[in-house]
Design a protein around this motif. Structure first.
Motif, PDB file in Angstrom:
ATOM      1  N   TYR A  29       9.139  50.082  15.891  1.00 28.94           N
ATOM      2  CA  TYR A  29      10.072  48.974  15.680  1.00 28.94           C
ATOM      3  C   TYR A  29      10.834  49.154  14.368  1.00 28.94           C
ATOM      4  O   TYR A  29      12.041  48.886  14.310  1.00 28.94           O
ATOM      5  CB  TYR A  29       9.323  47.643  15.685  1.00 28.94           C
ATOM      6  CG  TYR A  29      10.188  46.471  15.315  1.00 28.94           C
ATOM      7  CD1 TYR A  29      11.204  46.040  16.155  1.00 28.94           C
ATOM      8  CD2 TYR A  29      10.002  45.796  14.113  1.00 28.94           C
ATOM      9  CE1 TYR A  29      12.014  44.975  15.816  1.00 28.94           C
ATOM     10  CE2 TYR A  29      10.793  44.731  13.763  1.00 28.94           C
ATOM     11  CZ  TYR A  29      11.805  44.321  14.609  1.00 28.94           C
ATOM     12  OH  TYR A  29      12.598  43.266  14.279  1.00 28.94           O
ATOM     13  N   ILE A  34      12.377  50.729  19.376  1.00 27.37           N
ATOM     14  CA  ILE A  34      12.142  49.673  20.357  1.00 27.37           C
ATOM     15  C   ILE A  34      12.660  48.361  19.771  1.00 27.37           C
ATOM     16  O   ILE A  34      12.758  48.207  18.546  1.00 27.37           O
ATOM     17  CB  ILE A  34      10.649  49.529  20.739  1.00 27.37           C
ATOM     18  CG1 ILE A  34       9.791  49.216  19.529  1.00 27.37           C
ATOM     19  CG2 ILE A  34      10.149  50.768  21.431  1.00 27.37           C
ATOM     20  CD1 ILE A  34       8.343  48.901  19.851  1.00 27.37           C
ATOM     21  N   SER A  35      13.006  47.437  20.639  1.00 25.73           N
ATOM     22  CA  SER A  35      13.504  46.149  20.176  1.00 25.73           C
ATOM     23  C   SER A  35      12.336  45.220  19.846  1.00 25.73           C
ATOM     24  O   SER A  35      11.179  45.502  20.149  1.00 25.73           O
ATOM     25  CB  SER A  35      14.396  45.518  21.256  1.00 25.73           C
ATOM     26  OG  SER A  35      13.619  45.175  22.384  1.00 25.73           O
ATOM     27  N   ARG A  37      11.751  42.334  21.154  1.00 27.65           N
ATOM     28  CA  ARG A  37      11.203  41.814  22.413  1.00 27.65           C
ATOM     29  C   ARG A  37      10.228  42.808  23.042  1.00 27.65           C
ATOM     30  O   ARG A  37       9.178  42.434  23.553  1.00 27.65           O
ATOM     31  CB  ARG A  37      12.345  41.500  23.381  1.00 27.65           C
ATOM     32  CG  ARG A  37      11.867  40.863  24.662  1.00 27.65           C
ATOM     33  CD  ARG A  37      13.021  40.391  25.487  1.00 27.65           C
ATOM     34  NE  ARG A  37      13.555  39.202  24.841  1.00 27.65           N
ATOM     35  CZ  ARG A  37      14.509  38.456  25.344  1.00 27.65           C
ATOM     36  NH1 ARG A  37      15.067  38.781  26.496  1.00 27.65           N
ATOM     37  NH2 ARG A  37      14.948  37.404  24.697  1.00 27.65           N
ATOM     38  N   GLN A  38      10.572  44.096  23.006  1.00 31.95           N
ATOM     39  CA  GLN A  38       9.660  45.118  23.518  1.00 31.95           C
ATOM     40  C   GLN A  38       8.399  45.194  22.671  1.00 31.95           C
ATOM     41  O   GLN A  38       7.300  45.367  23.210  1.00 31.95           O
ATOM     42  CB  GLN A  38      10.340  46.481  23.526  1.00 31.95           C
ATOM     43  CG  GLN A  38      11.360  46.646  24.616  1.00 31.95           C
ATOM     44  CD  GLN A  38      12.064  47.984  24.513  1.00 31.95           C
ATOM     45  OE1 GLN A  38      12.301  48.484  23.401  1.00 31.95           O
ATOM     46  NE2 GLN A  38      12.400  48.561  25.657  1.00 31.95           N
ATOM     47  N   LEU A  41       6.187  42.328  23.687  1.00 30.84           N
ATOM     48  CA  LEU A  41       5.667  42.570  25.032  1.00 30.84           C
ATOM     49  C   LEU A  41       4.554  43.615  25.013  1.00 30.84           C
ATOM     50  O   LEU A  41       3.481  43.405  25.589  1.00 30.84           O
ATOM     51  CB  LEU A  41       6.792  43.026  25.958  1.00 30.84           C
ATOM     52  CG  LEU A  41       6.391  43.404  27.378  1.00 30.84           C
ATOM     53  CD1 LEU A  41       6.000  42.160  28.160  1.00 30.84           C
ATOM     54  CD2 LEU A  41       7.502  44.155  28.066  1.00 30.84           C
ATOM     55  N   TYR A  42       4.786  44.727  24.331  1.00 27.69           N
ATOM     56  CA  TYR A  42       3.793  45.802  24.294  1.00 27.69           C
ATOM     57  C   TYR A  42       2.545  45.401  23.513  1.00 27.69           C
ATOM     58  O   TYR A  42       1.423  45.729  23.914  1.00 27.69           O
ATOM     59  CB  TYR A  42       4.394  47.070  23.702  1.00 27.69           C
ATOM     60  CG  TYR A  42       5.504  47.681  24.519  1.00 27.69           C
ATOM     61  CD1 TYR A  42       5.568  47.473  25.897  1.00 27.69           C
ATOM     62  CD2 TYR A  42       6.483  48.456  23.933  1.00 27.69           C
ATOM     63  CE1 TYR A  42       6.579  48.030  26.648  1.00 27.69           C
ATOM     64  CE2 TYR A  42       7.496  49.022  24.682  1.00 27.69           C
ATOM     65  CZ  TYR A  42       7.538  48.800  26.039  1.00 27.69           C
ATOM     66  OH  TYR A  42       8.540  49.355  26.774  1.00 27.69           O
TER      67      TYR A  42
END
Length: 71
Positions: A29, A34-35, A37-38, A41-42
């Protein structure tokens, strides 16, 4: 007693794996790979899967020990 000890050691391994996975995702990040939001989520999915596996371990070890030891 062996079920408890095996579950504790396996849960520690799972906890370490999830924490290292979170560190790797945080680095990704920071590098804008990755964003946000990702990232959320992850991290959420890795914590959820790790928790489910750690909770199910005593039951699985009980079955394995009963099968192997024939008790």
């Amino acid at each position: 007693m062996p079920v408890i000890m095996a579950s504790i050691f396996s849960a520690l391994i799972i906890l370490m794996t999830v924490s290292f996975m979170i560190k790797v995702l945080h680095i990704a990040y920071k590098r804008k790979e990755i964003s946000f939001r990702q990232l959320i989520l992850y991290v959420g999915s890795s914590v959820t899967v790790g928790s489910i596996v750690a909770i199910c371990l005593p039951f699985a070890y009980t079955k394995v020990f009963h099968w192997v030891l024939g008790a």
